[in-house]
Design a protein around this motif. Structure first.
Motif, PDB file in Angstrom:
ATOM      1  N   UNK A   1      21.815  12.377 -16.571  1.00 38.30           N
ATOM      2  CA  UNK A   1      21.078  12.282 -15.310  1.00 38.30           C
ATOM      3  C   UNK A   1      22.078  12.238 -14.146  1.00 38.30           C
ATOM      4  N   UNK A   2      21.745  12.918 -13.075  1.00 38.09           N
ATOM      5  CA  UNK A   2      22.599  12.914 -11.893  1.00 38.09           C
ATOM      6  C   UNK A   2      21.939  12.114 -10.783  1.00 38.09           C
ATOM      7  N   UNK A   3      22.768  11.532  -9.915  1.00 42.53           N
ATOM      8  CA  UNK A   3      22.291  10.750  -8.786  1.00 42.53           C
ATOM      9  C   UNK A   3      22.683  11.462  -7.502  1.00 42.53           C
ATOM     10  N   UNK A   4      21.696  11.768  -6.681  1.00 44.33           N
ATOM     11  CA  UNK A   4      21.923  12.418  -5.384  1.00 44.33           C
ATOM     12  C   UNK A   4      21.629  11.384  -4.307  1.00 44.33           C
ATOM     13  N   UNK A   5      22.636  11.049  -3.505  1.00 46.24           N
ATOM     14  CA  UNK A   5      22.497  10.058  -2.437  1.00 46.24           C
ATOM     15  C   UNK A   5      22.683  10.734  -1.081  1.00 46.24           C
ATOM     16  N   UNK A   6      21.876  10.341  -0.115  1.00 47.41           N
ATOM     17  CA  UNK A   6      21.990  10.889   1.233  1.00 47.41           C
ATOM     18  C   UNK A   6      21.265   9.969   2.213  1.00 47.41           C
ATOM     19  N   UNK A   7      21.524  10.167   3.497  1.00 52.23           N
ATOM     20  CA  UNK A   7      20.872   9.396   4.546  1.00 52.23           C
ATOM     21  C   UNK A   7      19.803  10.251   5.217  1.00 52.23           C
ATOM     22  N   UNK A   8      18.627   9.672   5.445  1.00 49.91           N
ATOM     23  CA  UNK A   8      17.550  10.372   6.154  1.00 49.91           C
ATOM     24  C   UNK A   8      16.541   9.346   6.634  1.00 49.91           C
ATOM     25  N   UNK A   9      15.881   9.624   7.722  1.00 43.80           N
ATOM     26  CA  UNK A   9      14.891   8.771   8.388  1.00 43.80           C
ATOM     27  C   UNK A   9      15.383   7.333   8.529  1.00 43.80           C
ATOM     28  N   UNK A  10      16.675   7.165   8.789  1.00 39.49           N
ATOM     29  CA  UNK A  10      17.220   5.844   9.035  1.00 39.49           C
ATOM     30  C   UNK A  10      17.414   4.982   7.808  1.00 39.49           C
ATOM     31  N   UNK A  11      17.397   5.583   6.612  1.00 44.09           N
ATOM     32  CA  UNK A  11      17.577   4.798   5.399  1.00 44.09           C
ATOM     33  C   UNK A  11      18.354   5.614   4.372  1.00 44.09           C
ATOM     34  N   UNK A  12      18.836   4.931   3.345  1.00 47.29           N
ATOM     35  CA  UNK A  12      19.585   5.603   2.289  1.00 47.29           C
ATOM     36  C   UNK A  12      18.638   5.987   1.150  1.00 47.29           C
ATOM     37  N   UNK A  13      18.724   7.234   0.731  1.00 47.32           N
ATOM     38  CA  UNK A  13      17.936   7.752  -0.369  1.00 47.32           C
ATOM     39  C   UNK A  13      18.807   7.922  -1.608  1.00 47.32           C
ATOM     40  N   UNK A  14      18.213   7.699  -2.757  1.00 46.01           N
ATOM     41  CA  UNK A  14      18.825   8.044  -4.033  1.00 46.01           C
ATOM     42  C   UNK A  14      17.757   8.706  -4.900  1.00 46.01           C
ATOM     43  N   UNK A  15      18.047   9.895  -5.338  1.00 49.16           N
ATOM     44  CA  UNK A  15      17.141  10.602  -6.243  1.00 49.16           C
ATOM     45  C   UNK A  15      17.890  10.832  -7.548  1.00 49.16           C
ATOM     46  N   UNK A  16      17.314  10.340  -8.624  1.00 47.87           N
ATOM     47  CA  UNK A  16      17.933  10.442  -9.941  1.00 47.87           C
ATOM     48  C   UNK A  16      17.122  11.437 -10.764  1.00 47.87           C
ATOM     49  N   UNK A  17      17.769  12.498 -11.197  1.00 48.72           N
ATOM     50  CA  UNK A  17      17.090  13.520 -11.982  1.00 48.72           C
ATOM     51  C   UNK A  17      17.927  14.785 -12.023  1.00 48.72           C
ATOM     52  N   UNK A  18      17.463  15.748 -12.795  1.00 50.23           N
ATOM     53  CA  UNK A  18      18.204  17.002 -12.957  1.00 50.23           C
ATOM     54  C   UNK A  18      17.771  18.004 -11.892  1.00 50.23           C
ATOM     55  N   UNK A  19      18.229  17.784 -10.657  1.00 55.22           N
ATOM     56  CA  UNK A  19      17.858  18.633  -9.535  1.00 55.22           C
ATOM     57  C   UNK A  19      18.844  19.780  -9.374  1.00 55.22           C
ATOM     58  N   UNK A  20      18.316  20.945  -8.998  1.00 54.34           N
ATOM     59  CA  UNK A  20      19.154  22.077  -8.638  1.00 54.34           C
ATOM     60  C   UNK A  20      19.335  22.160  -7.135  1.00 54.34           C
ATOM     61  N   UNK A  21      20.139  23.103  -6.684  1.00 52.83           N
ATOM     62  CA  UNK A  21      20.373  23.260  -5.247  1.00 52.83           C
ATOM     63  C   UNK A  21      19.079  23.569  -4.497  1.00 52.83           C
ATOM     64  N   UNK A  22      18.224  24.369  -5.111  1.00 58.81           N
ATOM     65  CA  UNK A  22      16.952  24.687  -4.468  1.00 58.81           C
ATOM     66  C   UNK A  22      16.064  23.467  -4.316  1.00 58.81           C
ATOM     67  N   UNK A  23      16.079  22.581  -5.315  1.00 59.32           N
ATOM     68  CA  UNK A  23      15.309  21.339  -5.228  1.00 59.32           C
ATOM     69  C   UNK A  23      15.795  20.501  -4.052  1.00 59.32           C
ATOM     70  N   UNK A  24      17.098  20.382  -3.897  1.00 58.54           N
ATOM     71  CA  UNK A  24      17.664  19.587  -2.808  1.00 58.54           C
ATOM     72  C   UNK A  24      17.272  20.165  -1.452  1.00 58.54           C
ATOM     73  N   UNK A  25      17.326  21.467  -1.331  1.00 53.51           N
ATOM     74  CA  UNK A  25      16.952  22.098  -0.067  1.00 53.51           C
ATOM     75  C   UNK A  25      15.490  21.843   0.270  1.00 53.51           C
ATOM     76  N   UNK A  26      14.629  21.917  -0.731  1.00 55.13           N
ATOM     77  CA  UNK A  26      13.204  21.674  -0.495  1.00 55.13           C
ATOM     78  C   UNK A  26      12.945  20.226  -0.106  1.00 55.13           C
ATOM     79  N   UNK A  27      13.663  19.291  -0.727  1.00 54.91           N
ATOM     80  CA  UNK A  27      13.515  17.873  -0.383  1.00 54.91           C
ATOM     81  C   UNK A  27      13.924  17.631   1.067  1.00 54.91           C
ATOM     82  N   UNK A  28      15.078  18.145   1.467  1.00 53.32           N
ATOM     83  CA  UNK A  28      15.546  17.927   2.838  1.00 53.32           C
ATOM     84  C   UNK A  28      14.612  18.574   3.855  1.00 53.32           C
ATOM     85  N   UNK A  29      14.066  19.725   3.511  1.00 50.92           N
ATOM     86  CA  UNK A  29      13.126  20.393   4.418  1.00 50.92           C
ATOM     87  C   UNK A  29      11.842  19.576   4.568  1.00 50.92           C
TER      88      UNK A  29
END
Length: 284
Positions: A1-29
């Motif tokens: 499992x991979x952990x993707x961490x980033x900042x958005x809407x004034x808080x820290x996000x962590x998404x744990x799962x097998x995400x691809x680059x396209x998944x990340x782009x859709x989440x940020x959008x």
């Protein structure tokens, strides 16, 4: 499992799962879309424009969130109100984060005469600054979680402690509101959401924090922290807010949500069916 961490809407996000680059782009959008529509801290958001001149917010979130606010307001006798933004701003929690408090300002009691809505549009008949802080982050967690429905295996979407889990059990500590290095209990989540609220978060002065009674514009003083466990994050987030007021436990029962809450003098209580293990015993 991979952990993707980033900042958005004034808080820290962590998404744990097998995400691809396209998944990340859709989440940020999706996060950006929600923020552009609902953030009162952005000068270019739709709710900021409605706050200045009235009008409408076209959004897929309108009906779900405003329907929930109607239930919140009814359960808490008006203590929770989507027009509480000016009350927060009066205490310094404004778009510029001035953190300079003036006299408390009650929110408009008749907010349903100002706001009308359908599934996809909310309309303000007069300038009215909407604040969706009572449930908006939970709504966004649900949107991101649904967006990632096709990601294989386990999934955790965590936005600053408001989270939703799919698959294997995740053990979560219930952070002590007066000592963030400690927990008052733990809970194991499987295919569920957990949302929390506390007066030590978004606090900026003696007795000043983001959980207000809309009827008075004054921060609450009885309850220090709440946790709500349910099938979706928006309703769990909403109940976490409602639990600061009388009527919160009744709404939780109606929606099938289990909960824990802690008073400002250190007492803890929970719903009858709550799966959390508490380290603090309830006092008589």
């Amino acid at each position: 499992m991979t952990v993707w961490s980033f900042e958005a809407i004034g808080t820290r996000w962590e998404i744990v799962g097998e995400l691809g680059d396209g998944d990340r782009q859709r989440v940020l959008a999706e996060i950006d879309r929600f923020d552009r529509e609902w953030s009162r801290f952005r000068s270019d958001s739709l709710v900021t424009a409605v706050g200045l001149a009235g009008g409408r917010v076209d959004s897929i979130d309108a009906g779900a969130m405003l329907d929930a606010y109607r239930s919140l307001a009814a359960a808490t006798s008006g203590a929770v109100n989507p027009l509480v933004a000016d009350s927060l701003a009066a205490l310094g929690y404004d778009a510029d984060y001035s953190l300079r408090a003036s006299e408390p300002v009650p929110a408009p009691a008749g907010w349903e005469s100002v706001l009308t809505w359908t599934d996809s549009v909310v309309t303000a008949s007069a300038p009215a600054l909407i604040d969706v802080g009572a449930l908006g982050k939970g709504r966004l967690v649900d949107l991101v979680f649904t967006l990632l429905a096709d990601v294989p295996g386990d999934l955790v979407v965590d936005a600053g402690g408001d989270l939703r889990v799919r698959g294997s059990a995740v053990r979560v500590g219930l952070e002590h509101p007066f000592d963030v290095t400690k927990a008052i209990g733990v809970v194991e989540l499987t295919d569920a959401a957990l949302c929390a609220s506390a007066i030590n978060r978004r606090a900026w002065g003696s007795g000043l924090h983001h959980v207000l009674d809309a009827r008075t514009g004054v921060p609450v003083t009885t309850w220090a922290a709440t946790w709500a466990i349910g099938g979706d994050a928006m309703r769990a987030d909403a109940v976490a807010t409602a639990l600061f007021f009388d009527g919160g436990p009744d709404l939780a029962s109606e929606w099938g949500i289990e909960w824990v809450r802690m008073t400002t003098d250190g007492r803890a209580e929970r719903s009858v069916g709550c799966p959390a293990e508490l380290f603090l015993a309830r006092r008589p």
